[in-house]
Write a protein that holds these residues in place. Structure first.
Motif, PDB file in Angstrom:
ATOM      1  N   PRO A 172       8.325 -10.105 -21.380  1.00  0.00           N
ATOM      2  CA  PRO A 172       6.995  -9.511 -21.510  1.00  0.00           C
ATOM      3  C   PRO A 172       6.500  -8.946 -20.176  1.00  0.00           C
ATOM      4  CG  PRO A 172       7.093 -11.563 -22.724  1.00  0.00           C
ATOM      5  CD  PRO A 172       8.371 -11.472 -21.935  1.00  0.00           C
ATOM      6  N   THR A 173       5.942  -7.749 -20.249  1.00  0.00           N
ATOM      7  CA  THR A 173       5.505  -7.031 -19.057  1.00  0.00           C
ATOM      8  C   THR A 173       4.030  -7.286 -18.794  1.00  0.00           C
ATOM      9  OG1 THR A 173       7.143  -5.300 -19.454  1.00  0.00           O
ATOM     10  CG2 THR A 173       5.330  -4.762 -17.978  1.00  0.00           C
ATOM     11  N   THR A 174       3.699  -7.735 -17.594  1.00  0.00           N
ATOM     12  CA  THR A 174       2.315  -7.985 -17.218  1.00  0.00           C
ATOM     13  C   THR A 174       1.670  -6.722 -16.657  1.00  0.00           C
ATOM     14  OG1 THR A 174       2.854  -8.645 -14.952  1.00  0.00           O
ATOM     15  CG2 THR A 174       2.884 -10.378 -16.637  1.00  0.00           C
ATOM     16  N   GLU A 175       0.352  -6.765 -16.543  1.00  0.00           N
ATOM     17  CA  GLU A 175      -0.395  -5.595 -16.103  1.00  0.00           C
ATOM     18  C   GLU A 175      -0.153  -5.228 -14.648  1.00  0.00           C
ATOM     19  OE1 GLU A 175      -2.736  -7.367 -19.553  1.00  0.00           O
ATOM     20  OE2 GLU A 175      -1.560  -8.113 -17.861  1.00  0.00           O
ATOM     21  N   ASP A 176       0.357  -6.156 -13.844  1.00  0.00           N
ATOM     22  CA  ASP A 176       0.624  -5.828 -12.437  1.00  0.00           C
ATOM     23  C   ASP A 176       2.075  -5.428 -12.200  1.00  0.00           C
ATOM     24  OD1 ASP A 176       1.728  -8.313 -12.815  1.00  0.00           O
ATOM     25  OD2 ASP A 176       0.523  -9.323 -11.276  1.00  0.00           O
ATOM     26  N   ALA A 177       2.780  -5.097 -13.283  1.00  0.00           N
ATOM     27  CA  ALA A 177       4.164  -4.638 -13.168  1.00  0.00           C
ATOM     28  C   ALA A 177       4.223  -3.275 -12.486  1.00  0.00           C
ATOM     29  CB  ALA A 177       4.812  -4.548 -14.553  1.00  0.00           C
ATOM     30  N   LEU A 178       5.403  -2.968 -11.980  1.00  0.00           N
ATOM     31  CA  LEU A 178       5.638  -1.645 -11.416  1.00  0.00           C
ATOM     32  C   LEU A 178       5.431  -0.584 -12.492  1.00  0.00           C
ATOM     33  CD1 LEU A 178       6.854   0.140  -9.068  1.00  0.00           C
ATOM     34  CD2 LEU A 178       9.066  -0.199 -10.206  1.00  0.00           C
ATOM     35  N   LEU A 179       4.735   0.484 -12.145  1.00  0.00           N
ATOM     36  CA  LEU A 179       4.536   1.592 -13.073  1.00  0.00           C
ATOM     37  C   LEU A 179       5.545   2.692 -12.738  1.00  0.00           C
ATOM     38  CD1 LEU A 179       0.629   1.845 -13.211  1.00  0.00           C
ATOM     39  CD2 LEU A 179       2.181   0.344 -14.501  1.00  0.00           C
TER      40      LEU A 179
END
Length: 378
Positions: free
Chosen positions: A176-183
């Motif tokens: 699961p990808t969190t909101e502070d992941a690399l964009l």
């Protein structure tokens, strides 16, 4: 408290359902929508049930976010803005670049320019972002390291290697990808959504307007377009099943997405309009559960009680990601809400609705031809 809410793109799938909900809560709703034929048909007054729904509960303005005059008129007297207006479609964005950038980035810039330079009463803006901003999202190595892998190469996919791999060839595990992941978006659409979100969160803070960005995952449910070939595989495959046509599955069918039901999306958006804890936050809106394309096909055939040829083709589209699933813990903390409709339950509701609708056209095949002609479909 009764508020005046502007929904840009408010005659669309999400917007019209949101308008119904806000009206039921006693809010005054205004909609700005350009009624794009790709979504609403050639004669929206006749061909668009979404428009009819919006008109039942909202003051509808036909206009575009790319027009300063249309935006100025729509913003008059508004307390809250839900900015949904955008061109959508990962594949189409790769060859209609100017249109996507003009609408998604330019339209957002015009909206913020008005809020910055002209008097208004807007206290909060909620912008619809997208899981597309993550590209491939988060993965772990066999040793447990968190990594954000680059986009898959055409060379590897042409060789039938679809899994996301590390530099040493190790198959990585999607998490699961969190909101502070690399964009790192892999499409023009994803890039424009990243810019939309960044513009809103940056500018709003500088002018004293509260901002919330909601990174919607794959939204589905009754009311979504069955004609627009860029609205996702549930609509596309449903139409093929009803027409008795074969389903061609890209790659090996094990690519996965996070499908989130429309009612859960509306609930999250309504809460984002008023919850103090949401101000200044970027939140994933998804189910937190991955579903593969193969699982989608099996579930649709089961719910329709149908059988059509299914071929796993090994074909692929440039710009597609392999996996993405949302981490929704921050959504729960900020909005006291986690989407609750399971994929099977939501799909059952979707299929029951589809059965009541006219069978769609073959526009999906045409969209594939367009991509193939531009060497984006292999």
């Amino acid at each position: 408290m009764r508020e005046r809410v502007l929904i840009t793109g408010g005659a669309g799938f999400i917007g019209s359902r949101l308008a119904l909900r806000l009206h039921a809560q006693g809010h005054a709703v205004r909609v700005l929508d350009n009624l794009l034929p790709q979504v609403h048909g050639a004669d929206p007054d006749v061909t668009s049930p979404l428009l009819a729904t919006a008109r039942e509960v909202a003051e509808v303005h036909r206009g575009s976010v790319t027009s300063t005059d249309d935006l100025r008129t729509a913003l008059a007297g508004v307390d809250v803005v839900v900015h949904l207006a955008a061109e959508t479609g990962t594949g189409q964005s790769m060859y209609e670049i100017d249109r996507y950038v003009e609408t998604n980035v330019g339209g957002t810039a015009k909206l913020l320019d008005l809020l910055t330079n002209e008097p208004h009463g807007v206290r909060r803006i909620v912008v619809a972002s997208s899981r597309a901003v993550y590209g491939e999202g988060a993965y772990r190595t066999r040793t447990g390291d968190l990594v954000y892998p680059p986009h898959r190469s055409e060379q590897s996919m042409a060789a039938g290697v679809f899994d996301v791999r590390g530099e040493d060839g190790e198959v990585l595990t999607s998490i699961p990808t969190t909101e502070d992941a690399l964009l790192h978006p892999s499409s023009v659409y994803g890039l424009t959504k990243q810019m939309q979100e960044s513009l809103v969160m940056t500018v709003a803070a500088s002018i004293g307007v509260e901002a919330v960005a909601l990174r919607y995952q794959n939204v589905y449910g009754p009311g979504q377009s069955l004609e627009n070939p860029y609205t996702g595989i549930l609509s596309i495959f449903s139409t093929l099943i009803r027409r008795g046509e074969a389903i061609d599955v890209f790659e090996d069918g094990e690519e996965s997405r996070d499908f989130v039901y429309i009612d859960d999306v509306v609930e999250a958006t309504v809460r984002a309009l008023s919850r103090p804890a949401a101000a200044g936050r970027i939140l994933n809106v998804g189910s937190g559960v991955p579903t593969t394309v193969n699982e989608v096909v099996d579930a649709l055939l089961r719910h329709f009680g149908a059988s059509v040829p299914v071929s796993v083709t090994g074909g692929y589209r440039l710009g597609d990601i392999r996996h993405n699933v949302a981490d929704v813990r921050r959504l729960a903390a900020a909005l006291d809400f986690v989407p609750a409709v399971s994929f099977d339950e939501g799909l059952r509701e979707f299929v029951e609705w589809v059965r009541t609708e006219p069978i769609g056209s073959a526009s999906y095949r045409r969209s594939l031809d367009e991509m193939a002609a531009r060497k984006l479909l292999k």
